[in-house]
Motif scaffolding. Structure first.
Motif, PDB file in Angstrom:
ATOM      1  N   GLY A 157       0.811  -1.217   0.000  1.00  0.00           N
ATOM      2  CA  GLY A 157       0.000   0.000   0.000  1.00  0.00           C
ATOM      3  C   GLY A 157       0.840   1.260   0.000  1.00  0.00           C
ATOM      4  N   ASP A 158       2.102   1.174   0.440  1.00  0.00           N
ATOM      5  CA  ASP A 158       2.992   2.339   0.416  1.00  0.00           C
ATOM      6  C   ASP A 158       3.384   2.674  -1.031  1.00  0.00           C
ATOM      7  OD1 ASP A 158       2.977   2.558   3.153  1.00  0.00           O
ATOM      8  OD2 ASP A 158       4.930   1.588   3.455  1.00  0.00           O
ATOM      9  N   THR A 159       3.878   3.909  -1.215  1.00  0.00           N
ATOM     10  CA  THR A 159       4.307   4.333  -2.548  1.00  0.00           C
ATOM     11  C   THR A 159       5.822   4.336  -2.620  1.00  0.00           C
ATOM     12  OG1 THR A 159       2.369   5.742  -2.737  1.00  0.00           O
ATOM     13  CG2 THR A 159       4.188   6.203  -4.254  1.00  0.00           C
ATOM     14  N   VAL A 160       6.342   3.701  -3.687  1.00  0.00           N
ATOM     15  CA  VAL A 160       7.790   3.629  -3.880  1.00  0.00           C
ATOM     16  C   VAL A 160       8.132   4.249  -5.234  1.00  0.00           C
ATOM     17  CG1 VAL A 160       7.660   1.262  -4.823  1.00  0.00           C
ATOM     18  CG2 VAL A 160       9.808   2.094  -3.876  1.00  0.00           C
ATOM     19  N   LEU A 161       9.227   5.018  -5.260  1.00  0.00           N
ATOM     20  CA  LEU A 161       9.730   5.590  -6.511  1.00  0.00           C
ATOM     21  C   LEU A 161      11.002   4.845  -6.902  1.00  0.00           C
ATOM     22  CD1 LEU A 161       9.766   7.865  -8.709  1.00  0.00           C
ATOM     23  CD2 LEU A 161      11.270   9.144  -7.154  1.00  0.00           C
ATOM     24  N   VAL A 162      11.050   4.375  -8.155  1.00  0.00           N
ATOM     25  CA  VAL A 162      12.230   3.681  -8.687  1.00  0.00           C
ATOM     26  C   VAL A 162      12.896   4.598  -9.715  1.00  0.00           C
ATOM     27  CG1 VAL A 162      13.063   1.658  -9.940  1.00  0.00           C
ATOM     28  CG2 VAL A 162      11.118   1.429  -8.356  1.00  0.00           C
ATOM     29  N   GLN A 163      14.142   4.959  -9.452  1.00  0.00           N
ATOM     30  CA  GLN A 163      14.863   5.853 -10.376  1.00  0.00           C
ATOM     31  C   GLN A 163      15.558   5.044 -11.480  1.00  0.00           C
ATOM     32  OE1 GLN A 163      14.492   9.027 -10.211  1.00  0.00           O
ATOM     33  NE2 GLN A 163      14.784   9.888  -8.174  1.00  0.00           N
ATOM     34  N   ALA A 186       7.918   5.346 -11.277  1.00  0.00           N
ATOM     35  CA  ALA A 186       9.269   5.164 -11.813  1.00  0.00           C
ATOM     36  C   ALA A 186       9.655   6.376 -12.639  1.00  0.00           C
ATOM     37  CB  ALA A 186       9.304   3.908 -12.691  1.00  0.00           C
ATOM     38  N   THR A 187      10.968   6.614 -12.752  1.00  0.00           N
ATOM     39  CA  THR A 187      11.459   7.654 -13.663  1.00  0.00           C
ATOM     40  C   THR A 187      12.385   7.028 -14.692  1.00  0.00           C
ATOM     41  OG1 THR A 187      13.502   8.165 -12.467  1.00  0.00           O
ATOM     42  CG2 THR A 187      11.515   9.370 -11.798  1.00  0.00           C
ATOM     43  N   GLN A 192      10.269   6.033 -24.426  1.00  0.00           N
ATOM     44  CA  GLN A 192       9.931   4.652 -24.772  1.00  0.00           C
ATOM     45  C   GLN A 192      10.019   3.746 -23.542  1.00  0.00           C
ATOM     46  OE1 GLN A 192      12.813   2.622 -27.041  1.00  0.00           O
ATOM     47  NE2 GLN A 192      11.365   1.181 -27.908  1.00  0.00           N
ATOM     48  N   LYS A 193      11.066   3.961 -22.726  1.00  0.00           N
ATOM     49  CA  LYS A 193      11.199   3.133 -21.516  1.00  0.00           C
ATOM     50  C   LYS A 193      10.080   3.454 -20.518  1.00  0.00           C
ATOM     51  CE  LYS A 193      16.229   2.508 -21.706  1.00  0.00           C
ATOM     52  NZ  LYS A 193      17.501   2.671 -20.973  1.00  0.00           N
ATOM     53  N   ARG A 194       9.655   4.731 -20.477  1.00  0.00           N
ATOM     54  CA  ARG A 194       8.549   5.083 -19.564  1.00  0.00           C
ATOM     55  C   ARG A 194       7.280   4.326 -19.953  1.00  0.00           C
ATOM     56  NH1 ARG A 194      10.984  10.214 -20.042  1.00  0.00           N
ATOM     57  NH2 ARG A 194       9.394  11.093 -21.415  1.00  0.00           N
ATOM     58  N   GLY A 201       4.102  -2.795 -15.139  1.00  0.00           N
ATOM     59  CA  GLY A 201       3.424  -2.820 -13.842  1.00  0.00           C
ATOM     60  C   GLY A 201       3.553  -1.542 -13.032  1.00  0.00           C
ATOM     61  N   ALA A 202       4.408  -0.598 -13.447  1.00  0.00           N
ATOM     62  CA  ALA A 202       4.478   0.671 -12.715  1.00  0.00           C
ATOM     63  C   ALA A 202       3.127   1.382 -12.866  1.00  0.00           C
ATOM     64  CB  ALA A 202       5.595   1.545 -13.274  1.00  0.00           C
ATOM     65  N   HIS A 203       2.645   2.013 -11.768  1.00  0.00           N
ATOM     66  CA  HIS A 203       1.359   2.717 -11.861  1.00  0.00           C
ATOM     67  C   HIS A 203       1.505   4.007 -12.652  1.00  0.00           C
ATOM     68  CE1 HIS A 203       0.666  -0.013  -8.419  1.00  0.00           C
ATOM     69  NE2 HIS A 203      -0.543  -0.070  -8.936  1.00  0.00           N
ATOM     70  N   GLN A 204       2.681   4.661 -12.533  1.00  0.00           N
ATOM     71  CA  GLN A 204       2.941   5.872 -13.321  1.00  0.00           C
ATOM     72  C   GLN A 204       4.429   5.986 -13.585  1.00  0.00           C
ATOM     73  OE1 GLN A 204       0.391   8.828 -10.941  1.00  0.00           O
ATOM     74  NE2 GLN A 204       0.863   9.993 -12.777  1.00  0.00           N
ATOM     75  N   ALA A 205       4.782   6.583 -14.722  1.00  0.00           N
ATOM     76  CA  ALA A 205       6.201   6.809 -15.032  1.00  0.00           C
ATOM     77  C   ALA A 205       6.393   8.278 -15.366  1.00  0.00           C
ATOM     78  CB  ALA A 205       6.628   5.943 -16.203  1.00  0.00           C
ATOM     79  N   PHE A 206       7.501   8.852 -14.906  1.00  0.00           N
ATOM     80  CA  PHE A 206       7.782  10.281 -15.056  1.00  0.00           C
ATOM     81  C   PHE A 206       9.137  10.463 -15.712  1.00  0.00           C
ATOM     82  CE2 PHE A 206       5.289   9.426 -11.293  1.00  0.00           C
ATOM     83  CZ  PHE A 206       4.239  10.325 -11.372  1.00  0.00           C
TER      84      PHE A 206
END
Ligand SMILES: NC(=O)c1ccc[n+]([C@@H]2O[C@H](COP(=O)([O-])OP(=O)(O)OC[C@H]3O[C@@H](n4cnc5c(N)ncnc54)[C@H](OP(=O)(O)O)[C@@H]3O)[C@@H](O)[C@H]2O)c1
Length: 323
Positions: A157-163, A186-187, A192-194, A201-206
């Motif tokens: 349930g926590d939010t994680v950012l993957v660089q 994720a960033t 294309q990678k985003r 499976g990432a919920h959002q990519a930036f």
């Protein structure tokens, strides 16, 4: 036997130090008490292999050194096995007082027809995983597993950012985090990678460096200097940054004020234990999660191609060599 190895250290042009061809069998190591030989079927490439060619963790006097930390194959008794890459964990299989190292630092690696390791380092390969999939797990995927589940303090349930989302560790982080019930952001520098990480499976990519909609509970860092300031800015008060690598450089802008005012936790993480690798293998088996493979190449004819792809950052997931 055929092998891919480092023959010289080249800090700025690492591929110049890459050799392919005949290297001695690991007979002397295999004869040590408690050691054995594995016939390698598949071996995955890690950024660590590029660092080795640049002399990081591999002094010139140990050359030539067969590269490759990750491998899966068949042991002397015909069992299908995955190799735990850390030799000497808890002193297992090494002379007293010798510190644990990963394959290729002191002992020849898996980019060869055969590799010698302590028998303790072998785990049964789950039948559900191919040799190519299993070979991806012992370094990048194990590192991701430890970062997320041992070091981060995150809960489902926590939010994680993957660089730096396209890398081997980063794609592992995204897949494992999604399977464990985290909200995954994720960033990546590449559009294309985003798109691909969202499909993964990432919920959002930036885009790298973008201000996020809200601060995250934890950031997973492997990029280093290029993304560090963004990591510090993106984590919530008392949140955690777990760092296991610094691909873009080890000396980031410190951003110390925010670290202490917001009471952030900066947590280092390196590889993982044999127990964690066993748990990761079970996780893959029971959840259906599989490593993200960029490409499967021949170790005999396409080793240079694989190394060049990694050096250029032109990859999404793992590059696997087969024999
Ligand atoms: N401590 C340990 O035990 C351990 C274990 C495994 C790996 N590592 C370290 O972790 C790092 C990643 O390893 P890996 O095998 O996953 O490497 P990799 O597959 O080569 O991935 C590197 C990724 O980093 C991102 N990146 C590189 N330069 C960047 C820059 N200037 N700005 C933004 N992003 C950048 C890229 O993502 P995008 O192209 O998507 O932006 C790239 O896909 C390496 O430094 C490695 O040595 C440490």
């Amino acid at each position: 036997m055929y092998a891919v190895y480092a023959h010289s250290i080249e800090k700025y042009e690492p591929l110049k130090g890459l050799g392919t061809g005949a290297q001695p069998e690991p007979a002397e190591l295999a004869a040590r008490p408690g050691w054995t030989t594995v016939a390698v079927r598949a071996a995955a490439l890690n950024h660590h292999d590029l660092w080795s060619l640049q002399g990081v963790g591999l002094p010139g006097e140990r050359l030539p050194m067969i590269l490759g930390c990750d491998g899966a194959g068949v042991d002397e008794d015909g069992n299908e096995v995955v190799i735990h890459a850390v030799v000497g964990e808890h002193g297992r299989g090494v002379p007293e007082g010798e510190r644990a190292t990963i394959l290729t630092e002191r002992y020849p690696g898996t980019f060869a027809e055969r590799v010698a390791v302590p028998r303790w380092n072998l785990l049964p390969k789950p039948a559900a995983l191919s040799f190519e999939e299993a070979a991806c797990l012992p370094t990048a995927w194990l590192t991701a597993y430890r970062m997320l589940f041992t070091r981060s303090g995150l809960r489902p349930g926590d939010t994680v950012l993957v660089q730096g989302a396209g890398g081997g560790v980063a794609t592992a982080l995204i897949v494992l985090a999604r399977a464990a019930g985290f909200r995954v952001w994720a960033t990546s520098r590449s559009e294309q990678k985003r798109e691909r990480v969202v499909a993964l499976g990432a919920h959002q990519a930036f885009e790298s460096g973008t201000r996020l909609p809200e601060r995250v509970d934890a950031v997973m860092e492997t990029v280093g200097a290029a993304t560090w300031a963004h990591s510090v800015a993106s984590v919530r008060e008392e949140g955690t940054i777990v760092i296991s690598g610094a691909t873009s450089g080890p000396n980031p802008p410190a951003a110390l004020t925010r670290v202490f005012f917001h009471q952030l936790k900066v947590v280092g993480s390196t590889m993982g234990s044999r127990d964690e690798l066993a748990a990761l293998l079970r996780f893959c088996e029971t959840s259906g999660v599989r490593p993200v493979i960029d490409s499967i190449l021949s170790l005999r004819t396409e080793a240079e191609t694989g190394f060049a792809k990694m050096a250029a950052g032109d990859l999404f997931g793992k590059i696997v060599f087969t024999l």
